[in-house]
Design a protein around this motif. Structure first.
Motif, short mmCIF file in Angstrom:
data_model
loop_
_atom_site.label_atom_id
_atom_site.label_comp_id
_atom_site.label_asym_id
_atom_site.label_seq_id
_atom_site.Cartn_x
_atom_site.Cartn_y
_atom_site.Cartn_z
N MET A 100 0.85 -1.18 0.00
CA MET A 100 0.00 0.00 0.00
C MET A 100 0.89 1.24 0.00
SD MET A 100 -3.07 -0.93 2.69
CE MET A 100 -1.98 -0.75 4.08
N LYS A 101 0.83 1.94 -1.10
CA LYS A 101 1.62 3.17 -1.21
C LYS A 101 0.74 4.41 -1.27
CE LYS A 101 5.28 3.12 -3.78
NZ LYS A 101 6.17 3.02 -4.94
N ARG A 102 -0.49 4.23 -1.77
CA ARG A 102 -1.40 5.37 -1.94
C ARG A 102 -2.78 4.96 -1.39
NH1 ARG A 102 1.65 4.56 -6.17
NH2 ARG A 102 0.00 3.52 -7.35
N ILE A 103 -3.09 5.50 -0.22
CA ILE A 103 -4.28 5.10 0.53
C ILE A 103 -5.22 6.28 0.68
CG2 ILE A 103 -5.12 4.18 2.74
CD1 ILE A 103 -2.16 3.17 3.17
N VAL A 104 -6.50 6.04 0.44
CA VAL A 104 -7.52 7.06 0.72
C VAL A 104 -8.46 6.48 1.77
CG1 VAL A 104 -8.95 6.39 -1.27
CG2 VAL A 104 -9.26 8.60 -0.22
N VAL A 105 -8.72 7.28 2.79
CA VAL A 105 -9.62 6.88 3.88
C VAL A 105 -10.91 7.67 3.71
CG1 VAL A 105 -9.93 6.68 6.37
CG2 VAL A 105 -7.62 6.49 5.38
N VAL A 106 -12.03 6.95 3.51
CA VAL A 106 -13.33 7.59 3.30
C VAL A 106 -14.30 7.18 4.40
CG1 VAL A 106 -12.99 7.72 0.80
CG2 VAL A 106 -14.26 5.80 1.77
N GLY A 107 -15.31 8.02 4.59
CA GLY A 107 -16.36 7.74 5.57
C GLY A 107 -17.09 9.03 5.88
N VAL A 108 -18.19 8.90 6.59
CA VAL A 108 -19.00 10.07 6.94
C VAL A 108 -18.28 10.90 8.00
CG1 VAL A 108 -21.16 8.90 6.38
CG2 VAL A 108 -20.34 8.89 8.74
N ALA A 109 -18.80 12.09 8.25
CA ALA A 109 -18.27 12.94 9.33
C ALA A 109 -18.30 12.15 10.64
CB ALA A 109 -19.11 14.21 9.45
N TRP A 134 1.27 8.38 -0.48
CA TRP A 134 0.49 9.32 0.31
C TRP A 134 -0.66 8.60 0.99
CZ3 TRP A 134 -4.02 8.51 -2.16
CH2 TRP A 134 -4.03 8.38 -3.55
N ILE A 135 -1.20 9.30 1.96
CA ILE A 135 -2.45 8.88 2.60
C ILE A 135 -3.34 10.11 2.59
CG2 ILE A 135 -3.56 8.06 4.71
CD1 ILE A 135 -0.83 6.70 5.39
N ILE A 136 -4.55 9.95 2.09
CA ILE A 136 -5.50 11.04 2.00
C ILE A 136 -6.72 10.70 2.84
CG2 ILE A 136 -7.13 12.22 0.46
CD1 ILE A 136 -4.99 12.15 -1.68
N ALA A 137 -7.16 11.65 3.65
CA ALA A 137 -8.39 11.52 4.44
C ALA A 137 -9.45 12.41 3.82
CB ALA A 137 -8.14 11.92 5.89
N GLY A 138 -10.57 11.81 3.44
CA GLY A 138 -11.67 12.60 2.90
C GLY A 138 -12.33 11.92 1.73
N SER A 139 -13.62 12.16 1.61
CA SER A 139 -14.40 11.50 0.56
C SER A 139 -14.56 12.40 -0.66
CB SER A 139 -15.77 11.09 1.11
OG SER A 139 -15.59 10.28 2.27
N TYR A 140 -15.25 13.51 -0.53
CA TYR A 140 -15.45 14.47 -1.62
C TYR A 140 -15.75 13.77 -2.95
CZ TYR A 140 -14.00 18.17 1.54
OH TYR A 140 -13.91 19.04 2.58
N PHE A 141 -16.73 12.86 -2.91
CA PHE A 141 -17.08 12.06 -4.08
C PHE A 141 -17.37 12.89 -5.32
CE2 PHE A 141 -18.40 8.99 -0.70
CZ PHE A 141 -17.43 8.04 -0.98
N ARG A 175 -23.23 3.59 1.38
CA ARG A 175 -23.42 2.17 1.11
C ARG A 175 -23.83 1.92 -0.34
NH1 ARG A 175 -25.63 2.28 6.59
NH2 ARG A 175 -23.82 1.83 7.88
N SER A 176 -24.25 2.96 -1.04
CA SER A 176 -24.50 2.79 -2.47
C SER A 176 -23.35 3.39 -3.29
CB SER A 176 -25.84 3.41 -2.88
OG SER A 176 -25.83 4.80 -2.69
N VAL A 177 -22.81 4.52 -2.87
CA VAL A 177 -21.77 5.21 -3.65
C VAL A 177 -20.46 4.41 -3.69
CG1 VAL A 177 -20.29 7.26 -3.75
CG2 VAL A 177 -22.74 7.51 -3.34
N VAL A 178 -20.01 3.91 -2.57
CA VAL A 178 -18.71 3.22 -2.55
C VAL A 178 -18.74 1.98 -3.45
CG1 VAL A 178 -17.02 2.01 -1.12
CG2 VAL A 178 -17.98 4.19 -0.33
#
Length: 174
Positions: free
Chosen positions: A1-10, A62-69, A139-142
């Motif tokens: 894992m070299k490029r990770i994005v962490v997504v989820g609600v507030a 990198w590691i990115i936190a945030g969804s911003y779909f 649960r539908s978007v991801v």
């Protein structure tokens, strides 16, 4: 894992997990909120937000936190090798948002540089709404995002409880 994005609600713990992963894996961490919000809760122009995001994505790891779909997920997911989806029960995320917001208001804390938390700002930006109602949307978007051919390379880590988050985080330490 070299490029990770962490997504989820507030309130799901995106920033907290991303920072811990960054320390454990020795990767730089970027919170998309820092790229999106300007002083006094002003939103940056979408083109500026996308440019700022692309600068981060140009790095090897990198590691990115945030969804911003709707704004930058197309860019982020195209470069990510791993998406960590924090899909915690709404009572967990909502109570975290509520506690955090009250603490920030009482202590008069800046959430981001030049952005002081207020109940008005939290309400205006639908922070509580996001924590309560958005889990169903995620649960539908991801899964829809993962079904897109351009994201077929992405590995999904789907964490649904605080215990799963903690165990996975421990498993990722060097």
């Amino acid at each position: 894992m070299k490029r990770i994005v962490v997504v989820g609600v507030a309130g799901s713990g995106k920033t907290t997990l991303a920072r811990a992963l960054g320390e454990g894996l020795g990767r730089p961490v970027t919170d998309l909120d820092l790229l999106f919000w300007g002083p006094a809760w002003s939103r940056v122009d979408l083109n500026v937000f996308r440019e700022r995001t692309q600068e981060v994505l140009a790095n090897e790891s990198w590691i990115i936190a945030g969804s911003y779909f709707n704004q930058v997920a197309d860019l982020v997911w195209a470069r990510a090798d791993t998406v960590v989806w924090l899909d915690l029960p709404r009572r967990v995320s909502f109570s975290r948002v509520l506690r955090r917001t009250v603490r920030q208001v009482v202590r008069r804390e800046d959430v981001l540089p030049g952005c002081r938390q207020s109940l008005r700002a939290a309400w205006r930006d639908r922070l509580f709404h996001s924590a309560w109602r958005e889990p169903a949307r995620f649960r539908s978007v991801v899964p829809e995002m993962l079904d897109r051919p351009e994201f077929g390379h992405v590995r999904l880590v789907h964490l649904q409880t605080k215990q799963e988050v903690a165990a996975w985080q421990v498993s990722q330490r060097r």
